[in-house]
Structures are given as C-alpha cells and as structure tokens.
Design a protein around this motif. Structure first.
Motif, PDB file in Angstrom:
ATOM      1  N   PRO A 124      -1.858 -30.222  44.664  1.00 16.89           N
ATOM      2  CA  PRO A 124      -1.454 -30.071  43.247  1.00 16.89           C
ATOM      3  C   PRO A 124      -1.157 -28.630  42.860  1.00 16.89           C
ATOM      4  O   PRO A 124      -0.471 -28.394  41.859  1.00 16.89           O
ATOM      5  CB  PRO A 124      -2.673 -30.610  42.478  1.00 16.89           C
ATOM      6  CG  PRO A 124      -3.433 -31.442  43.459  1.00 16.89           C
ATOM      7  CD  PRO A 124      -3.220 -30.790  44.785  1.00 16.89           C
ATOM      8  N   THR A 125      -1.656 -27.644  43.623  1.00 19.38           N
ATOM      9  CA  THR A 125      -1.463 -26.249  43.226  1.00 19.38           C
ATOM     10  C   THR A 125      -0.038 -25.772  43.459  1.00 19.38           C
ATOM     11  O   THR A 125       0.308 -24.658  43.048  1.00 19.38           O
ATOM     12  CB  THR A 125      -2.422 -25.322  44.001  1.00 19.38           C
ATOM     13  OG1 THR A 125      -2.066 -25.296  45.392  1.00 19.38           O
ATOM     14  CG2 THR A 125      -3.860 -25.789  43.858  1.00 19.38           C
ATOM     15  N   GLY A 137      15.312 -37.201  42.667  1.00 22.07           N
ATOM     16  CA  GLY A 137      16.263 -36.363  41.960  1.00 22.07           C
ATOM     17  C   GLY A 137      16.774 -35.250  42.859  1.00 22.07           C
ATOM     18  O   GLY A 137      17.309 -35.491  43.939  1.00 22.07           O
ATOM     19  N   SER A 138      16.579 -34.013  42.432  1.00 20.89           N
ATOM     20  CA  SER A 138      17.016 -32.875  43.244  1.00 20.89           C
ATOM     21  C   SER A 138      15.937 -32.396  44.202  1.00 20.89           C
ATOM     22  O   SER A 138      16.191 -31.531  45.039  1.00 20.89           O
ATOM     23  CB  SER A 138      17.424 -31.716  42.322  1.00 20.89           C
ATOM     24  OG  SER A 138      16.323 -31.286  41.539  1.00 20.89           O
ATOM     25  N   LEU A 139      14.729 -32.963  44.108  1.00 26.65           N
ATOM     26  CA  LEU A 139      13.595 -32.521  44.928  1.00 26.65           C
ATOM     27  C   LEU A 139      13.521 -33.316  46.221  1.00 26.65           C
ATOM     28  O   LEU A 139      13.651 -34.545  46.216  1.00 26.65           O
ATOM     29  CB  LEU A 139      12.272 -32.686  44.169  1.00 26.65           C
ATOM     30  CG  LEU A 139      11.771 -31.534  43.297  1.00 26.65           C
ATOM     31  CD1 LEU A 139      11.436 -30.320  44.133  1.00 26.65           C
ATOM     32  CD2 LEU A 139      12.773 -31.172  42.215  1.00 26.65           C
ATOM     33  N   VAL A 188      15.070 -27.901  46.923  1.00 30.82           N
ATOM     34  CA  VAL A 188      15.673 -28.235  45.636  1.00 30.82           C
ATOM     35  C   VAL A 188      17.175 -28.260  45.843  1.00 30.82           C
ATOM     36  O   VAL A 188      17.776 -27.237  46.201  1.00 30.82           O
ATOM     37  CB  VAL A 188      15.296 -27.227  44.544  1.00 30.82           C
ATOM     38  CG1 VAL A 188      15.939 -27.609  43.223  1.00 30.82           C
ATOM     39  CG2 VAL A 188      13.779 -27.144  44.393  1.00 30.82           C
ATOM     40  N   ALA A 189      17.788 -29.441  45.650  1.00 33.41           N
ATOM     41  CA  ALA A 189      19.216 -29.634  45.955  1.00 33.41           C
ATOM     42  C   ALA A 189      19.504 -29.170  47.375  1.00 33.41           C
ATOM     43  O   ALA A 189      20.547 -28.563  47.653  1.00 33.41           O
ATOM     44  CB  ALA A 189      20.089 -28.909  44.944  1.00 33.41           C
ATOM     45  N   ASP A 236       6.726 -31.218  39.140  1.00 32.30           N
ATOM     46  CA  ASP A 236       5.417 -31.807  38.863  1.00 32.30           C
ATOM     47  C   ASP A 236       5.428 -33.310  39.084  1.00 32.30           C
ATOM     48  O   ASP A 236       4.475 -33.882  39.638  1.00 32.30           O
ATOM     49  CB  ASP A 236       4.950 -31.465  37.447  1.00 32.30           C
ATOM     50  CG  ASP A 236       5.970 -31.850  36.392  1.00 32.30           C
ATOM     51  OD1 ASP A 236       7.153 -32.063  36.749  1.00 32.30           O
ATOM     52  OD2 ASP A 236       5.599 -31.938  35.205  1.00 32.30           O
ATOM     53  N   ASP A 237       6.512 -33.997  38.685  1.00 30.18           N
ATOM     54  CA  ASP A 237       6.613 -35.442  38.908  1.00 30.18           C
ATOM     55  C   ASP A 237       6.672 -35.761  40.395  1.00 30.18           C
ATOM     56  O   ASP A 237       6.034 -36.711  40.864  1.00 30.18           O
ATOM     57  CB  ASP A 237       7.858 -36.005  38.215  1.00 30.18           C
ATOM     58  CG  ASP A 237       7.661 -36.162  36.722  1.00 30.18           C
ATOM     59  OD1 ASP A 237       6.491 -36.212  36.285  1.00 30.18           O
ATOM     60  OD2 ASP A 237       8.663 -36.210  35.994  1.00 30.18           O
ATOM     61  N   ALA A 238       7.442 -34.985  41.151  1.00 25.06           N
ATOM     62  CA  ALA A 238       7.558 -35.234  42.590  1.00 25.06           C
ATOM     63  C   ALA A 238       6.220 -35.075  43.289  1.00 25.06           C
ATOM     64  O   ALA A 238       5.833 -35.911  44.118  1.00 25.06           O
ATOM     65  CB  ALA A 238       8.595 -34.283  43.194  1.00 25.06           C
ATOM     66  N   LEU A 239       5.471 -34.040  42.951  1.00 25.81           N
ATOM     67  CA  LEU A 239       4.172 -33.826  43.584  1.00 25.81           C
ATOM     68  C   LEU A 239       3.175 -34.905  43.188  1.00 25.81           C
ATOM     69  O   LEU A 239       2.280 -35.247  43.969  1.00 25.81           O
ATOM     70  CB  LEU A 239       3.626 -32.445  43.192  1.00 25.81           C
ATOM     71  CG  LEU A 239       4.421 -31.253  43.727  1.00 25.81           C
ATOM     72  CD1 LEU A 239       3.898 -29.958  43.120  1.00 25.81           C
ATOM     73  CD2 LEU A 239       4.341 -31.184  45.249  1.00 25.81           C
TER      74      LEU A 239
END
Length: 390
Positions: free
Chosen positions: A205-206, A17-19, A184-185, A165-168
């Motif tokens: 994850p942090t 996405g944008s990540l 981001v973008a 969170d999904d990207a990580l």
C-alpha cells in the motif's frame, strides 16, 4: 555495472486503465533479510556535512538482517483500541519541523533505518552540488561560495497519479511476490523489490506514498490507455489438460522474455550506472551469514532516453535484494547531462560548448533555461543574450 535481478521472475501483468502492474516473484526469499516501515513526522534530514535535505517523507524503512531465517516482528508498530478516543484520532493542526539524523542510520547491531527513495534523490541533487572548482570569469562569486545550493527538484506524490490508488487496491498479490514494476501508459514509472513476500504484502500500500516523475503524472492525467498485450492460445493445439498447461507455461515464459527484453530494457540494459555505497551490512560474529550493502545509483544522463535513479541493497555478488527506482523527466536528464559535461571540461563554457557542438552563447542560455542562470555573472548572461539577438 547493470542491475542484477537474478532470483526474480516476471509474473503475469494486470492492467487497469493506463496502469499496468507487473509482479516480480521469488522462488525463495532472500536469506536473513527483512524490511519493515516506521511512520515519520520529520521532513528535514541532516545530511551530515552542514547540508540539510527537505522533502516529503511519509515513512522510513527499517532493515533487519540476521544469520538465519527466523520470522521477525515488525519494528516500530503498536496495538491500538478498535474504538480510539477522539483525541487519538485527531491529528495536530500543524507538525513542527524536526531534523532526523542521516538518510541511512544504524539503530542497532543488526538494524538500519533509511528513507526510501530519498537516498536516490539525494544522490541526484548532490550531482556536482559544489559548483565550479575554478572561478573562471563567467562564474559568479555566488557559484563558488554556495554552488548549487539551494538545489530543488519536483516530483509527484503517488496519490496524485490518477488511478494508482485504485489499481493497488484491486490488483491481486501473487504467491511469492517480492516486487512490482509500475507502468503508466506503458512507460516504466518505478520498480520496487523487497527481500521477502511478507515484506511486500506489508509495503504494497505504501506505493501510493512514493514519488513519481513528471512523465508518469502527465500520462496518467491524460488517460492514455495501456496497450492490449494479448497472446491467445490456438484451440487446435489443445487436446488435453496437459496441452493447455504447456501452452499457458509457454506464454508465461514468452511474456517474461518480452517484458524483461523490451518493456523494462530502458532500466535493465543501462550499463553505465554510477554506483555509490552508503552502508555495509555485515552480520557481526556470524561468519557464514550473508553480507549486503546499501547503495544508490545514477544513470548516464543520455538525453531522449529512459534515465532512472535508484537505490538498492546488494549481496556480495551484486544481486538485488531491495530496489526502488525513480524515472527522471527529460528536463531533469538535461540538467544532469549539462552538469556532467561542464565538470568533464573543467567548467569552461567555451570547451563545454565545443564538445556539445554549439556556440558559447547558446550554452549560456541553455544553462539559464534549466535554472542554473544564477551561477553566471549577470553581465555575462546579458552579453550572450545580446549576441544571440544579433
């Protein structure tokens, strides 16, 4: 002094996405340095001079340094049963406010506890925190008695950045990965570097618990896509597996040069960073062991350019072993720029306005719009407001 990322190489980016997450790899871990985390329940920090700093603090980092590279266990963890009792699972309805001592505090001979990113944010909030040094007629007595207290700034929690969170969760962690640049973008949001690949796997994850700036949140919420950066291989140039390997390696080098020289240039090319050392981390009794320092930095506050604050652990040659950065919003940059301009001209409005090429009344209204209006006498603000209306 610029950021020296010697020893780190840029790996292939992953986009969702944008990540865009760009891995930072080390051929060898940093000698004798390990980083863990400790869960935190305190949300107020006693800075040490009668000032208290309140913020969202999910966890602290615990840094351990030794004279060798022996493996070290995580500090501050515990074993839990697979099926915990209901009382153990439930969190208390409210958490009492408790103060922890200092942003960075030694908890042993070779161990340091510090609050990630909060060192950098505190450095920004403390920028000319005391207010005017001389009580010119424009400044209120509150400005001299209390300065910029309370000083507050807004940031966004990583959980609120759509898609992070999904990207990580789904992105691959590379062998030897010791850091990541988060875009981001294609706007650089943050850079995170640790000494050892094991530390990165534990702390990856942090990143959703970190703080991010307004621009980052706005781009993610708008769903602006990351640009498609491709560098296809010409099939005519490949006639063997060795040719394919050479072409792939050439594109890895080309990508690394493009990333470091273009995408991350706003951070890496900043030459006027202001550094402040917070702690020295020498290994006592081990002369041959490396020495490090924990420091934070502020940008030059140039409007309409990228400006990042951050904190780092540096070796004696200035190379980065640990790094965490935060991108300031344009409003935050303007606040820093205005405070530095006022301080450079002795907090005299007329002199600062002349240096900025504007009228004194315009500067007064600019101060008011940036949240510093309470530093001026009300009748001074009213006079300048009336002058602009005329």
């Amino acid at each position: 002094m610029t950021l020296d990322l010697t020893g780190l190489t840029t790996g292939p980016a992953q986009t969702r996405g944008s990540l865009r997450l760009v891995p930072l790899l080390r051929d060898k871990p940093v000698h004798g340095l390990r980083l863990d985390r400790r869960a935190h329940h305190e949300d107020v920090v006693d800075v040490g001079d009668g000032t208290y700093y309140a913020s969202y603090i999910p966890h602290a980092y615990v840094l351990r340094w030794t004279g060798d590279d022996h493996a070290t266990a995580a500090y501050g963890t515990r074993l839990a049963a697979a099926k915990a009792d209901k009382a153990d699972r439930e969190r208390p309805a409210r958490i009492p406010v408790r103060a922890t001592r200092r942003m960075a505090r030694r908890t042993g001979r070779d161990r340091l506890r510090f609050l990630p990113l909060h060192l950098a944010v505190e450095g920004y909030l403390a920028l000319h925190f005391g207010g005017p040094e001389i009580l010119w007629e424009e400044w209120s007595r509150r400005a001299v008695a209390r300065g910029l207290s309370p000083r507050e700034e807004a940031a966004y929690l990583g959980w609120s950045v759509p898609g992070l969170d999904d990207a990580l969760r789904v992105f691959e962690i590379h062998p030897g990965q010791c850091g990541v640049a988060v875009y981001v973008a294609d706007a650089l949001a943050s850079v995170f570097v640790v000494p050892h690949p094991g530390d990165y796997r534990a702390l990856h994850p942090t990143l959703v618990e970190d703080l991010y700036g307004e621009l980052v949140h706005r781009h993610a919420a708008a769903g602006l896509p990351a640009a498609a950066l491709t560098d296809p291989i010409d099939p005519a140039s490949v006639s063997s597996l060795a040719d394919l390997r050479a072409q792939a390696e050439r594109r890895r080098r080309r990508w690394a040069e493009f990333h470091d020289g273009t995408m991350a240039a706003g951070l890496l090319d900043q030459e006027d960073l202001t550094w402040e050392t917070v702690q020295y981390l020498d290994v006592r009794g081990v002369p041959e062991a490396p020495s490090y320092s924990l420091a934070r930095f502020l940008p030059p506050f140039v409007p309409r350019r990228e400006n990042h604050i951050g904190e780092a652990i540096l070796d004696r040659d200035g190379r980065v072993a640990y790094l965490k950065t935060f991108r300031l919003s344009e409003t935050q940059v303007r606040r820093g720029f205005l405070l530095r301009t006022l301080a450079a001209h002795g907090w005299r409005l007329a002199d600062a306005a002349a240096a900025l090429g504007q009228r004194e009344s315009e500067l007064a209204m600019r101060l008011n719009s940036l949240g510093f209006g309470t530093l001026l006498h009300q009748h001074v603000l009213d006079r300048h407001r009336a002058a602009l209306r005329r």
